[in-house]
Design an enzyme around this catalytic site. Structure first.
Site, PDB file in Angstrom:
ATOM      1  N   LEU A  32      39.922  55.663  37.163  1.00 48.87           N
ATOM      2  CA  LEU A  32      39.999  55.275  35.741  1.00 48.87           C
ATOM      3  C   LEU A  32      41.109  54.262  35.461  1.00 48.87           C
ATOM      4  CD1 LEU A  32      39.289  58.749  34.075  1.00 48.87           C
ATOM      5  CD2 LEU A  32      37.653  56.920  34.580  1.00 48.87           C
ATOM      6  N   TYR A 147      44.082  38.241  45.711  1.00 47.04           N
ATOM      7  CA  TYR A 147      42.813  38.960  45.522  1.00 47.04           C
ATOM      8  C   TYR A 147      41.810  38.533  46.599  1.00 47.04           C
ATOM      9  CZ  TYR A 147      38.118  39.819  43.780  1.00 47.04           C
ATOM     10  OH  TYR A 147      36.794  40.189  43.693  1.00 47.04           O
ATOM     11  N   LEU A 198      35.361  34.752  31.945  1.00 43.88           N
ATOM     12  CA  LEU A 198      34.791  33.964  30.852  1.00 43.88           C
ATOM     13  C   LEU A 198      33.908  34.771  29.921  1.00 43.88           C
ATOM     14  CD1 LEU A 198      34.254  31.131  29.573  1.00 43.88           C
ATOM     15  CD2 LEU A 198      32.248  31.005  31.074  1.00 43.88           C
ATOM     16  N   ARG A 229      30.014  27.449  37.560  1.00 43.70           N
ATOM     17  CA  ARG A 229      30.029  28.669  38.368  1.00 43.70           C
ATOM     18  C   ARG A 229      28.609  29.195  38.574  1.00 43.70           C
ATOM     19  NH1 ARG A 229      34.258  26.943  38.818  1.00 43.70           N
ATOM     20  NH2 ARG A 229      36.340  27.931  38.820  1.00 43.70           N
ATOM     21  N   GLY A 293      44.417  27.249  40.103  1.00 39.17           N
ATOM     22  CA  GLY A 293      43.585  27.978  41.057  1.00 39.17           C
ATOM     23  C   GLY A 293      42.104  27.821  40.809  1.00 39.17           C
TER      24      GLY A 293
HETATM   25  C1  WQD Z   1      34.812  31.128  35.220  1.00 34.39           C
HETATM   26  C2  WQD Z   1      34.964  29.755  34.595  1.00 34.39           C
HETATM   27  C3  WQD Z   1      37.228  29.091  34.187  1.00 34.39           C
HETATM   28  C4  WQD Z   1      38.002  32.129  31.126  1.00 34.39           C
HETATM   29  C5  WQD Z   1      36.529  35.179  39.262  1.00 34.39           C
HETATM   30  C6  WQD Z   1      36.873  35.682  40.625  1.00 34.39           C
HETATM   31  C7  WQD Z   1      35.633  35.976  41.414  1.00 34.39           C
HETATM   32  C8  WQD Z   1      34.735  36.879  40.642  1.00 34.39           C
HETATM   33  C9  WQD Z   1      34.450  36.288  39.269  1.00 34.39           C
HETATM   34  C10 WQD Z   1      34.941  39.207  41.347  1.00 34.39           C
HETATM   35  C11 WQD Z   1      36.102  28.923  35.198  1.00 34.39           C
HETATM   36  C12 WQD Z   1      36.461  29.230  32.877  1.00 34.39           C
HETATM   37  C13 WQD Z   1      37.397  31.355  32.100  1.00 34.39           C
HETATM   38  C14 WQD Z   1      38.386  31.530  29.902  1.00 34.39           C
HETATM   39  C15 WQD Z   1      37.525  29.432  30.665  1.00 34.39           C
HETATM   40  N1  WQD Z   1      35.300  38.173  40.515  1.00 34.39           N
HETATM   41  N2  WQD Z   1      37.160  30.035  31.863  1.00 34.39           N
HETATM   42  N3  WQD Z   1      38.140  30.187  29.713  1.00 34.39           N
HETATM   43  O1  WQD Z   1      37.592  32.469  38.205  1.00 34.39           O
HETATM   44  O2  WQD Z   1      35.133  31.774  38.591  1.00 34.39           O
HETATM   45  O3  WQD Z   1      35.902  33.957  39.397  1.00 34.39           O
HETATM   46  O4  WQD Z   1      35.695  36.102  38.621  1.00 34.39           O
HETATM   47  O5  WQD Z   1      34.258  39.215  42.291  1.00 34.39           O
HETATM   48  O6  WQD Z   1      36.032  36.609  42.609  1.00 34.39           O
HETATM   49  O7  WQD Z   1      37.585  34.674  41.325  1.00 34.39           O
HETATM   50  O8  WQD Z   1      35.683  33.586  36.947  1.00 34.39           O
HETATM   51  O9  WQD Z   1      35.217  34.056  34.590  1.00 34.39           O
HETATM   52  O10 WQD Z   1      37.639  33.726  35.287  1.00 34.39           O
HETATM   53  O11 WQD Z   1      36.095  31.754  35.208  1.00 34.39           O
HETATM   54  O12 WQD Z   1      37.328  28.218  30.471  1.00 34.39           O
HETATM   55  O13 WQD Z   1      38.966  32.177  28.974  1.00 34.39           O
HETATM   56  O14 WQD Z   1      35.270  29.901  33.218  1.00 34.39           O
HETATM   57  O15 WQD Z   1      38.089  27.960  34.149  1.00 34.39           O
HETATM   58  O16 WQD Z   1      35.708  27.560  35.237  1.00 34.39           O
HETATM   59  P1  WQD Z   1      36.135  32.823  38.278  1.00 34.39           P
HETATM   60  P2  WQD Z   1      36.204  33.356  35.448  1.00 34.39           P
END
Ligand code: WQD
Length: 332
Positions: A32, A147, A198, A229, A293
């Protein structure tokens, strides 16, 4: 009986719903730390069944040995782990301790109990900045966060363990970007605190819990300048898990690594537009600086999972937005 670690989390709860609906017996364990006990009631509401749950940290070997002695477990899906990219940069020791030591402890207990089938949650973060697209399983691995590195270490542990043992059936599933929710709207993703990812962030903007979405950069070399993505519906992701379990049961021994993605890049702006359509009005956003990153584009070559498991993601970005919104709209 199938054991789901992290069974009350986003993916764990959706897996629980699916395999119960398929007629399997399941037992869930969860500490949890990033899930809520309320999900257990929602799962019972959804499935009409009482569900076996034990509050445990997977690193607690004695407690896990007790679960294996109490329940006739035959297969394990190991979802439990820490998964925030940003958080891992701030708390590397916690990430290596939780993600790596949980797996080692679990494998010890499984070996003692002679339970030799495990599906492991890995991630596309293991690839880091892709050299080319789409990304196959054989692509260079260059994780850039604790991670991603913790998951890379776990994969290596599973590979070495498989080589040292006889008769183990192991599937490593590399998730791209899970999104969406069960079509009932009863279960979904409810992150603790401010969402890093996101889609839950957009959902909170849609609920007026956040004033606007911060778009992290619109100057990437992509279709509209925003990040791209491989968003995959959580139900498609879970279908990949159930097909992996079924395939493993046909094998005398196995070690397979598979990408689970749709194989299509979708931009941040395209996801936001899909959500605006689902909600029925434009959602506010502001373009801000890029996030450290982040890659410009990441999406999978998922042909290996298609070929080996006969699995293919089918749900669309619109369905991800509609299903997510149906869940969030109902949230108290
Ligand atoms: C997606 C896109 C951001 C938030 C991570 C992990 C990966 C997997 C999925 C587990 C990017 C953009 C995001 C926001 C934005 N996790 N964004 N504003 O970083 O691709 O992957 O989560 O398995 O392992 O690395 O996912 O959703 O954080 O970002 O513009 O408030 O959305 O820049 O382009 P990410 P994310």
């Amino acid at each position: 009986m199938i054991l789901l670690t992290g069974g009350l989390g986003y993916l764990g709860s959706h897996m629980a719903a699916q395999i119960i609906e398929q007629g399997h017996e399941v037992v869930l364990v969860d500490n949890l730390s990033n899930s809520k006990i309320a999900v257990l009631d929602r799962l019972s509401q959804l499935t009409g069944r009482d569900i076996s749950f034990v509050k445990i940290d997977v690193r607690d070997k004695a407690a896990m040995q007790e679960v294996f002695s109490q329940y006739p477990i035959t297969q394990v899906v190991h979802f439990a782990g820490s998964k925030s990219v940003n958080e891992s940069i701030q708390q590397p020791l916690d990430y290596y301790d939780n993600n790596v030591n949980s797996l080692i402890s679990l494998l010890h207990v499984m070996k003692e109990a002679q339970v030799k089938t495990i599906v492991f949650s890995s991630t596309a973060a293991i690839y880091g900045e892709p050299e080319s697209l789409p990304i196959p399983e054989s692509a260079r691995q260059a994780p850039i966060t604790p991670y991603g590195r913790s998951k890379q270490i776990c994969e290596q542990i599973l590979q070495d363990f498989s080589n040292a043992e006889q008769g183990w059936k192991i599937a490593v599933l590399r998730y791209f970007n899970p999104a969406g929710a069960h079509s009932s709207g009863i279960i979904g993703e409810v992150p603790n605190g401010i969402p890093n990812n996101l889609v839950p962030y957009i959902a909170q903007v849609a609920r007026d819990e956040r004033p606007f979405l911060q778009v992290f950069g619109n100057d990437y070399n992509t279709i509209d300048g925003t990040g791209v993505r491989d968003f995959i519906h959580v139900q498609d992701l879970i279908d990949g898990h159930t097909k992996a379990l079924a395939w493993l049961s046909t094998q005398p021994q196995a070690f397979e690594v598979l990408n689970l993605g749709r194989g299509e890049g979708v931009s941040v702006k395209q996801m936001l537009d899909a959500f605006s359509k689902a909600v029925g009005h434009e959602l506010p956003y502001k373009v801000v600086a890029r996030r450290d990153g982040d890659s410009a584009s990441v999406y999978a070559d998922a042909s290996r999972a298609n070929c080996l498991l006969g699995w293919q993601a089918t749900r669309t970005v619109d369905e991800m937005a509609i299903d997510t919104w149906r869940f969030y709209e109902k949230l108290a």
